[in-house]
Enzyme design. Structure first.
Site, PDB file in Angstrom:
ATOM      1  N   SER A 105       0.812  -1.220   0.000  1.00 16.18           N
ATOM      2  CA  SER A 105       0.000   0.000   0.000  1.00 16.18           C
ATOM      3  C   SER A 105       0.847   1.272   0.000  1.00 16.18           C
ATOM      4  CB  SER A 105      -0.940   0.004   1.213  1.00 16.18           C
ATOM      5  OG  SER A 105      -0.217  -0.081   2.422  1.00 16.18           O
ATOM      6  N   CYS A 106       2.153   1.149   0.225  1.00 18.85           N
ATOM      7  CA  CYS A 106       3.011   2.339   0.190  1.00 18.85           C
ATOM      8  C   CYS A 106       3.183   2.872  -1.235  1.00 18.85           C
ATOM      9  CB  CYS A 106       4.363   2.048   0.818  1.00 18.85           C
ATOM     10  SG  CYS A 106       5.400   0.922  -0.133  1.00 18.85           S
ATOM     11  N   TYR A 133      11.361   1.704  -2.554  1.00 16.76           N
ATOM     12  CA  TYR A 133      10.582   0.468  -2.531  1.00 16.76           C
ATOM     13  C   TYR A 133       9.275   0.652  -3.306  1.00 16.76           C
ATOM     14  CZ  TYR A 133       7.916  -3.471  -0.582  1.00 16.76           C
ATOM     15  OH  TYR A 133       7.160  -4.600  -0.429  1.00 16.76           O
ATOM     16  N   HIS A 176       9.079  -3.941  10.521  1.00 16.76           N
ATOM     17  CA  HIS A 176       7.910  -3.073  10.458  1.00 16.76           C
ATOM     18  C   HIS A 176       7.417  -2.772  11.870  1.00 16.76           C
ATOM     19  CE1 HIS A 176       7.705  -4.717   6.258  1.00 16.76           C
ATOM     20  NE2 HIS A 176       7.496  -3.435   6.041  1.00 16.76           N
TER      21      HIS A 176
END
Length: 311
Positions: A105-106, A133, A176
């Protein structure tokens, strides 16, 4: 049916192995890094040509949190581009029926309207701390879509929200946020500390999806849907989010830590909010099942059982 899972030892790959192993008609193919270097184009082509899997799940990636993304942008960009390009091209040249590419989702703009719809992709600037990324993952989506458009392939791109679960990495700096906090609270409890420090202000909001739920969604899409059904990309999430403070409080409660939570406001918050719009996947017949608290309980048990090799 032969299915190759690239990245089978990771958080997502291991969840895919568990989900696919439920069906005795599937023969799961895996290779360790020592057996197959996904960065080596020639090795990848020879492997795919020899095995000729029916499906490929592309879950292999170099991943990490804010610290790792900010400090190693070259590695995050080059390694991810090379791995996904090698596997996608090799799959096409060997007439693999179906491929699923896992993004993140980034990829969406830092200040995208909430909840984030699939069509918001590339509408404004990315979050700078994970730009490398994100760009690699966007390139993977576009490559899959280009093959579908130009050659009629059936390559699916799925965008999961923030993931956690069994077989995660609990590195003190590169992990994370959820597994990192799980480790911090556990160690603080063991060492009888008075406080746990959490980066940022605690106000950013995040959505968290249990990895086994993601695996179920991916297999459901591969079994029942095509790229024409999902379009260029499809979000996979819960549709609910919480603040980092609320996350820390839940982890604190699950672990049983009795001290205080302190926020280090000198550290970056990252994106203010990141909640996916899951209308599309829900309309196609899939919804997440595992609550955040239940998922953290399962993850904490896994951490305690495997922490010596996952730090």
């Amino acid at each position: 049916m032969k299915i190759f899972i690239a990245g089978h030892k990771g958080l997502v790959g291991s969840a895919l192995c568990r989900e696919l192993s439920r069906n005795s008609n599937y023969k799961i193919i895996t290779k360790d890094r020592s057996e197959l270097d996904l960065l080596n184009k020639e090795e990848v082509f020879k492997f795919i040509q020899g095995e000729k899997p029916d499906w490929v799940f592309l879950a292999a990636a170099k991943v990490g949190g804010i610290y790792a993304n900010s400090n190693y942008p070259v590695e995050f960009l080059l390694e991810n581009l090379n791995v996904q390009n090698n596997l996608i091209e090799a799959s096409f040249k060997n007439n693999i029926k179906k491929l699923l590419f896992l993004g993140s989702s980034c990829i969406y703009p830092k200040l995208a309207p909430q909840p984030i719809k699939e069509e918001y992709l590339l509408t404004s600037a990315l979050e700078s701390t994970n730009e490398a990324y994100s760009i690699a993952k966007i390139a993977g989506i576009k490559l899959c879509n280009a093959y579908n458009k130009e050659y009629g392939t059936d390559y699916l791109s799925v965008m999961p929200t923030n993931l956690y679960g069994l077989n995660d990495s609990y590195h003190s700096e590169n992990a994370h946020v959820l597994p990192m906090l799980l480790r911090r609270f556990h160690e603080a409890k063991e060492e009888s500390l008075d406080e746990v420090v959490v980066w940022g202000t605690g106000t950013p909001m995040r959505e968290f999806l249990f990895s086994d739920d993601l695996a179920e969604a991916c297999v459901y899409l591969m079994e029942n849907k095509s790229s024409k059904d999902i379009g260029e990309v499809i979000n996979i999430g819960t549709g609910d989010d919480c603040t980092i403070l609320e996350l820390a409080q839940t982890i604190k409660d699950v672990v049983g830590f009795k001290g205080e939570i302190i926020f280090d406001t000198s550290k970056s918050n990252g994106t203010p909010r990141k909640l996916l719009d899951v209308t599309k996947i829900n309309s196609l017949g899939w919804k997440a099942k595992t609550s955040l608290r239940d998922g953290i309980i399962l993850t904490y048990e896994d951490f305690k059982n495997n922490k010596n090799i996952r730090l």
